[in-house]
Design an enzyme around this catalytic site. Structure first.
Site, mmCIF file in Angstrom:
data_model
loop_
_atom_site.group_PDB
_atom_site.id
_atom_site.type_symbol
_atom_site.label_atom_id
_atom_site.label_comp_id
_atom_site.label_asym_id
_atom_site.label_seq_id
_atom_site.Cartn_x
_atom_site.Cartn_y
_atom_site.Cartn_z
ATOM 1 N N LYS A 232 31.976 -15.888 26.222
ATOM 2 C CA LYS A 232 31.447 -16.061 25.133
ATOM 3 C C LYS A 232 31.098 -17.355 24.852
ATOM 4 O O LYS A 232 30.084 -18.316 23.781
ATOM 5 C CB LYS A 232 31.026 -14.847 24.194
ATOM 6 C CG LYS A 232 30.225 -13.652 24.601
ATOM 7 C CD LYS A 232 29.065 -14.020 25.569
ATOM 8 C CE LYS A 232 27.819 -12.624 26.381
ATOM 9 N NZ LYS A 232 28.635 -11.485 26.469
ATOM 10 N N CYS A 275 22.697 -2.198 26.790
ATOM 11 C CA CYS A 275 21.094 -0.993 27.172
ATOM 12 C C CYS A 275 20.830 -1.136 28.680
ATOM 13 O O CYS A 275 19.805 -0.999 28.979
ATOM 14 C CB CYS A 275 20.595 -2.006 26.506
ATOM 15 S SG CYS A 275 19.894 -2.468 24.422
ATOM 16 N N THR A 278 24.761 -3.546 32.325
ATOM 17 C CA THR A 278 26.536 -3.327 33.688
ATOM 18 C C THR A 278 25.759 -2.386 34.512
ATOM 19 O O THR A 278 25.730 -2.181 35.357
ATOM 20 C CB THR A 278 27.945 -3.264 32.645
ATOM 21 O OG1 THR A 278 27.582 -4.334 31.996
ATOM 22 C CG2 THR A 278 28.594 -3.085 33.906
ATOM 23 N N ASN A 389 34.129 0.118 21.240
ATOM 24 C CA ASN A 389 34.185 -1.233 22.038
ATOM 25 C C ASN A 389 34.722 -1.844 23.005
ATOM 26 O O ASN A 389 35.177 -2.660 23.077
ATOM 27 C CB ASN A 389 33.917 -2.222 21.128
ATOM 28 C CG ASN A 389 33.257 -3.562 21.568
ATOM 29 O OD1 ASN A 389 32.616 -3.495 22.552
ATOM 30 N ND2 ASN A 389 33.791 -4.829 21.408
ATOM 31 N N ALA A 390 36.016 -0.154 23.505
ATOM 32 C CA ALA A 390 37.109 -0.136 23.828
ATOM 33 C C ALA A 390 36.633 -0.441 25.381
ATOM 34 O O ALA A 390 35.309 -0.110 25.962
ATOM 35 C CB ALA A 390 37.821 0.558 24.124
ATOM 36 N N ARG A 422 15.840 -1.621 24.242
ATOM 37 C CA ARG A 422 15.730 -0.004 23.919
ATOM 38 C C ARG A 422 14.579 -0.051 23.841
ATOM 39 O O ARG A 422 14.311 -0.487 22.590
ATOM 40 C CB ARG A 422 17.248 -0.782 23.292
ATOM 41 C CG ARG A 422 17.347 1.132 23.415
ATOM 42 C CD ARG A 422 18.839 1.914 22.278
ATOM 43 N NE ARG A 422 20.064 1.307 23.338
ATOM 44 C CZ ARG A 422 20.632 1.846 23.692
ATOM 45 N NH1 ARG A 422 20.153 3.984 24.195
ATOM 46 N NH2 ARG A 422 21.282 2.448 24.584
HETATM 47 C C1 SPV Z 1 29.023 -8.151 24.916
HETATM 48 O O1 SPV Z 1 29.005 -8.250 23.410
HETATM 49 O O2 SPV Z 1 27.371 -9.062 24.792
HETATM 50 C C2 SPV Z 1 30.297 -8.727 25.609
HETATM 51 C C3 SPV Z 1 31.059 -8.717 25.356
HETATM 52 O O3 SPV Z 1 29.984 -9.149 27.118
HETATM 53 S S1 SPV Z 1 31.734 -10.077 24.980
HETATM 54 O O4 SPV Z 1 32.791 -10.305 25.298
HETATM 55 O O5 SPV Z 1 32.378 -9.282 22.996
HETATM 56 O O6 SPV Z 1 30.494 -10.782 24.531
HETATM 57 MN MN MN Z 2 28.003 -9.869 27.503
#
Ligand code: SPV
Ligand code: MN
Length: 629
Positions: A232, A275, A278, A389-390, A422
């Site tokens: 990110k 939502c 994946t 969030n694990a 959602r």
């Molecule tokens: C998200 O939250 O959209 C993710 C995980 O894919 S992170 O790497 O924390 O952004």
């Molecule tokens: Mn993401």
């Protein structure tokens, strides 16, 4: 290399590591590396050139340093982030801006000089006790117009290890692109560690994004979303670059949908966190190219997409043998997988919320030693077996449904783009927009998603999240929407844009109207629409399926009888809810977002007029077949 930089690097690096750097013909890279070493002052430095020995060294270092521990299954390891370092830190993530620069009120920023001073202070000698790993990766496939070389400098072997699973090796790409390479840089330090080897200086946790120098600084944190540079952090740099150059960086899955007679049609899809992004990419019968981030570019009149990554950093909560058989199998076989913030049992097994089987009676999780009933000292609430969030980190090659196109340097030709959130009461399960501009505005830029009880305690609060990209924007929202509009509007046959909603409830009973697997049918229908092989009903907000087509597809795909009543419940046009949504979205764009392209208000107004006309003629709730000509 410039003489001064050369002298400095030679004084700090072992000869073999210096040679690896010197082979990359890019003085700016050498300067960035030298400057990072000067600031952070690491105890040791390791440079990887992606050789198998170097990759193995990083994997070993994570175990040696205690950032990961080996589990019972060969190749599996576990990593813990600090109990209070379990997610992206929006509050301490800033863009560095010069006076006069402005990204709009929705994006957090700091004066550039102030920020750079803060970085210099917090990062000064921060790696004195640590080894610095300098690694090269590539965003997008290598040897491609999509390729963006990246250098990750981190003192966390866990971060470096994660990168090797999630991103394509980039050393040769740096050498190949040479001086032309407009690379991104990431400098990360986990800072001081406690006895559990987790970052403990959390008041000084920061993420600083410097768009001017294409570098992101991250400190005093380990959670992947704050530290794995190419994820990110790079996404913010890439959104900004894409917006200047006329391509798109999107928070999107990429997948191949298998149509009739061996035809494969490629889709991208944007969904906010939790939502179904994946699980859509992993749908049975289709092929995953990527599950999180995509780049989109034109080639002639066509659009091509790539998965920016090669692995998955997936949420593990709720993964079970029935709903997620492919992940389930991969997570139980030997193979290189990093589990984070789940429970480790005394036998070296793992457990998480929603896993099949009994919750173990003891173990260690993100909170330290754990037993059922353990309470959070601050809130008094029970600490679950794993953090919600694990995650698990693995290369997609561990999955049997991986598309053979994942690494195609040309990308995949895009047939359709999907937006979904959602939404319990407004959007139908699947709908095609009238054209590109309508899709971008009325679907993508109008995306909202309801919070869940699990995350905020308040259920059903709608959050505005344009293109599901809100957390990652690095240009003002108005300009970002304009870039999306411009991207497809001149194309003769742009990809179709669809909206989906997996979360619709019955108007009276409030029961879910869809099974988890129904989405497999929506994608087969969309695939046929891309090729003009099914008719559709025109509603005030887009095209929806005919009952007979869905009935046939439900039988073919799911071997399920799809009743007419089910169709009517799902596809009735809910006019008051749709009008209320337009009102909400319009208010946000009028009052909270500066410089909104005028076309946005025009498209929303036309949609409102179509809804009002239909309401006058047919009432508030319009059964789909009443709209047939
Ligand atoms: C998200 O939250 O959209 C993710 C995980 O894919 S992170 O790497 O924390 O952004
Ligand atoms: Mn993401």
């Amino acid at each position: 290399m410039e003489p001064e930089t050369k002298e400095f690097l030679k004084s700090r690096l072992r000869p073999e590591d210096y040679e690896k750097l010197a082979r990359i013909p890019h003085p700016r890279l050498h300067r960035v590396v030298a400057r990072s070493i000067q600031i952070c002052n690491p105890k040791r430095i390791f440079v990887s050139d992606d050789s198998p020995e170097d990759i193995a060294y990083i994997r070993q270092a994570a175990l040696r340093d205690g950032e990961e521990r080996a589990l019972a299954v060969p190749g599996h390891t576990i990593h813990f982030d600090n109990y209070k370092d379990q997610a992206r830190d929006r509050k301490h993530t800033y863009f560095l801006l010069r006076e006069g620069e402005d990204l709009g009120p929705a994006l957090r920023s700091r004066d550039r000089q102030e920020g750079l001073d803060d970085i210099a202070e917090i990062m000064a000698d921060i790696m004195q006790e640590h080894e610095l790993y300098i690694c090269f990766f590539c965003l997008g496939p290598t040897h491609s117009e999509f390729s963006i070389p990246c250098v990750q400098m981190t003192d966390s072997s866990y971060v470096a290890h994660s990168d090797t699973l999630l991103y394509r090796p980039g050393y040769e790409e740096f050498v190949r692109q040479g001086l032309q390479g407009r690379f991104f840089s990431f400098l990360h330090s986990q800072g001081q560690l406690d006895e559990r080897r987790t970052s403990c200086n959390l008041e000084q946790r920061r993420v600083y994004i410097d768009l001017e120098d294409d570098i992101v600084y991250s400190m005093n944190t380990q959670y992947g979303g704050n530290t794995i540079g190419l994820k990110k952090l790079a996404m913010r740099l890439a959104i900004n670059r894409a917006s200047q150059e006329g391509w798109l960086t999107e928070h999107m899955l990429v997948m191949g949908v298998n149509g009739p007679a061996g035809r494969v049609t490629y889709f991208t899809g944007a969904f906010p966190s939790l939502c179904g992004k994946t699980s859509t990419a992993m749908m049975e019968g289709e092929n995953i190219v990527g599950d999180d981030i995509a780049y989109l570019r034109h080639r002639g009149d066509e659009v091509y997409a790539v998965n920016v990554e090669k692995g998955v950093f997936g949420i593990i909560q709720g993964i079970n043998s029935e709903d997620d058989p492919l992940f389930w199998q991969a997570l139980h076989r030997p193979g290189e997988i990093i589990f984070s913030n789940v429970l480790i049992t005394p036998e070296g097994g793992v457990h998480w919320i929603g896993k099949d089987g009994q919750t173990p009676s003891r173990g260690e999780n993100h909170s330290g030693p754990w037993r059922p009933g353990k309470l959070d000292e601050e809130t008094g609430r029970e600490i679950p077996v794993s953090h919600p969030n694990a995650r698990f980190t693995m290369d997609l090659k561990l999955l049997p449904n991986l598309s053979p196109e994942r690494d195609n340097p040309a990308g995949v030709k895009l047939g359709a783009v999907v937006y979904g959130g959602r939404d319990s009461d407004t959007w139908v399960p699947v709908e095609q927009s009238f054209d590109w501009v309508h899709g971008i505005i009325a679907k993508g830029a109008s995306l909202e998603s309801e919070t869940t009880a699990a995350t905020l305690g308040k259920e059903g609060v709608r959050e505005f999240n344009p293109m599901s990209n809100r957390d990652f924007l690095s240009v003002p929202i108005g300009r970002y929407i304009q870039s999306n509009v411009d991207f497809g509007r001149e194309l003769e046959q742009p990809p179709l844009i669809f909206a989906v909603n997996y979360f619709l409830r019955h108007r009276e009973t409030k029961k879910w109207l869809n099974d988890k697997t129904d989405k497999r049918v929506w994608y087969k229908w969309m695939e046929l629409r891309v090729h003009g092989e099914v008719e559709a009903i025109r509603t005030p907000t887009g095209w929806i399926p005919l009952y007979e087509d869905l009935r046939r597809l439900f039988r073919q795909v799911l071997d399920k009888e799809y009743t007419h009543q089910n169709y009517v419940d799902q596809f009735t046009v809910r006019v008051p809810e749709k009008l209320a949504k337009i009102e909400r979205i319009e208010q946000i764009y009028r009052h909270d977002v500066p410089d909104v392209p005028a076309i946005l208000f025009g498209v929303l107004e036309q949609e409102r007029q179509r809804l009002l006309e239909a309401q006058a003629a047919l009432g508030d709730y319009i059964e789909p077949e009443r709209l047939l000509p």
